[in-house]
Motif scaffolding. Structure first.
Motif, PDB file in Angstrom:
ATOM      1  N   ILE A 145       0.843  -1.196   0.000  1.00  0.00           N
ATOM      2  CA  ILE A 145       0.000   0.000   0.000  1.00  0.00           C
ATOM      3  C   ILE A 145       0.880   1.248   0.000  1.00  0.00           C
ATOM      4  N   ARG A 146       0.256   2.393  -0.213  1.00  0.00           N
ATOM      5  CA  ARG A 146       0.971   3.665  -0.115  1.00  0.00           C
ATOM      6  C   ARG A 146       0.765   4.225   1.289  1.00  0.00           C
ATOM      7  N   VAL A 147       1.809   4.791   1.855  1.00  0.00           N
ATOM      8  CA  VAL A 147       1.741   5.311   3.219  1.00  0.00           C
ATOM      9  C   VAL A 147       2.207   6.765   3.237  1.00  0.00           C
ATOM     10  N   ARG A 148       1.375   7.619   3.743  1.00  0.00           N
ATOM     11  CA  ARG A 148       1.764   9.007   4.009  1.00  0.00           C
ATOM     12  C   ARG A 148       1.972   9.114   5.511  1.00  0.00           C
ATOM     13  N   ILE A 149       3.161   9.496   5.934  1.00  0.00           N
ATOM     14  CA  ILE A 149       3.486   9.540   7.356  1.00  0.00           C
ATOM     15  C   ILE A 149       3.291  10.949   7.897  1.00  0.00           C
TER      16      ILE A 149
ATOM     17  N   THR B 195       5.614   8.458   1.750  1.00  0.00           N
ATOM     18  CA  THR B 195       5.724   9.898   1.562  1.00  0.00           C
ATOM     19  C   THR B 195       5.697  10.610   2.917  1.00  0.00           C
ATOM     20  N   VAL B 196       6.453  11.689   3.019  1.00  0.00           N
ATOM     21  CA  VAL B 196       6.441  12.514   4.223  1.00  0.00           C
ATOM     22  C   VAL B 196       5.180  13.376   4.209  1.00  0.00           C
ATOM     23  N   GLY B 197       4.420  13.331   5.288  1.00  0.00           N
ATOM     24  CA  GLY B 197       3.187  14.101   5.381  1.00  0.00           C
ATOM     25  C   GLY B 197       3.334  15.344   6.233  1.00  0.00           C
TER      26      GLY B 197
END
Length: 296
Positions: free
Chosen positions: A30-34, A59-61
């Motif tokens: 999955i894609r994860v935005r942190i 990705t950095v959130g």
């Protein structure tokens, strides 16, 4: 569960490392935005991490913080006392401290991700975020938002990151009614009111439970017209809304030419069943790759 991506509020730094390790080995489906907790802001900036940057999987959130508590704990900050407790809640981060923190967050170019549940906390949060530079700052939960706060959120492009599965607490004799009373219960999680005002809705679950279809069912079958959405609007908030909140609407969130090819196939049409919560995903595709297949 048909999930192609999540926005995870990471407090334990080993979790962020785990996501990246899985991505490097090709084992992250999955894609994860942190979204890093505010405790990590100095470390994140010192490490040179920039918002909305990263790989196609991690990705950095933004930077997450709390203003108040919860209705269940009678700690969400409300304008009138709880019906079963002589308190109006408490601040986790008082308004003056929130203002200073948001200034620091936005000075570094990050999106502010702010937990606010009670009407007083939401009012203060929205006022602070409206005055902050940058766009698409987020109010997490926004459960008892006033009309004024909703209009202000729409005007300032503040995203309402909400959980429609919380509507299960708005049933007669439920949690909301026991702590807020029936009048305020009807003003909780007003999803349609938000949408009609022009607020971008980004739906999630808070992992209670994680299942998006369970949340969509609650959004569609909410107790009042101000709280409920159409099936299409509920799906949009779980797809395009989440992508918009993560500055990724040009890459994911809808199925169209040029995007990454994240999609889910369901075993039944949501428009042809009596209970959306009982629908099952049978195929999940991320970036054009099948990551789950239960077709028979």
């Amino acid at each position: 569960l048909g999930i192609t991506g999540v926005h995870d509020k990471v407090k334990d730094s080993t979790v962020a490392r785990a996501y990246r390790d899985l991505a490097v080995t090709g084992d992250l489906p999955i894609r994860v935005r942190i979204d890093y907790w505010r405790d990590h802001l100095d470390a994140v900036t010192a490490a040179g991490l920039r918002p909305n940057h990263g790989s196609d999987r991690v990705t950095v959130g933004g930077i997450k913080t709390f203003t108040d508590g919860s209705f269940g704990g009678r700690t969400a900050k409300v304008s009138e006392p709880y019906t079963d407790a002589d308190t109006t809640g408490q601040w986790v981060l008082p308004p003056d401290e929130l203002t200073r923190l948001v200034e620091e967050i936005t000075d570094q170019g990050f999106q502010a991700v702010v937990h606010a549940i009670g009407d007083v906390a939401i009012d203060e949060t929205v006022t602070t975020l409206t005055a902050a530079p940058g766009t698409r700052h987020r109010v997490e939960h926004a459960e008892l938002a006033s009309d004024e706060a909703i209009e202000q959120m729409a005007a300032a492009d503040i995203v309402a990151s909400m959980q429609p599965n919380f509507h299960r607490w708005a049933q007669p004799d439920g949690l909301y009614e026991s702590v807020l009373g029936p009048e305020r219960t009807a003003k909780t999680n007003r999803l349609a009111r938000m949408q009609d005002a022009g607020v971008v809705l980004a739906f999630g679950s808070d992992c209670m439970p994680l299942d998006p279809l369970y949340g969509i069912a609650h959004a569609v079958d909410a107790p009042t017209s101000e709280q409920s959405l159409s099936i299409a609007a509920a799906f949009r908030a779980y797809t395009y809304g989440g992508a918009y909140a993560g500055f990724a609407e040009d890459e994911v969130g809808t199925i169209e030419v040029g995007k990454r090819g994240d999609l889910v196939v369901l075993d039944e049409s949501p428009w042809a069943v009596t209970s959306i919560a009982e629908i099952d995903p049978v195929l999940t595709v991320v970036g054009g790759d099948i990551v789950y297949d239960d077709r028979t």
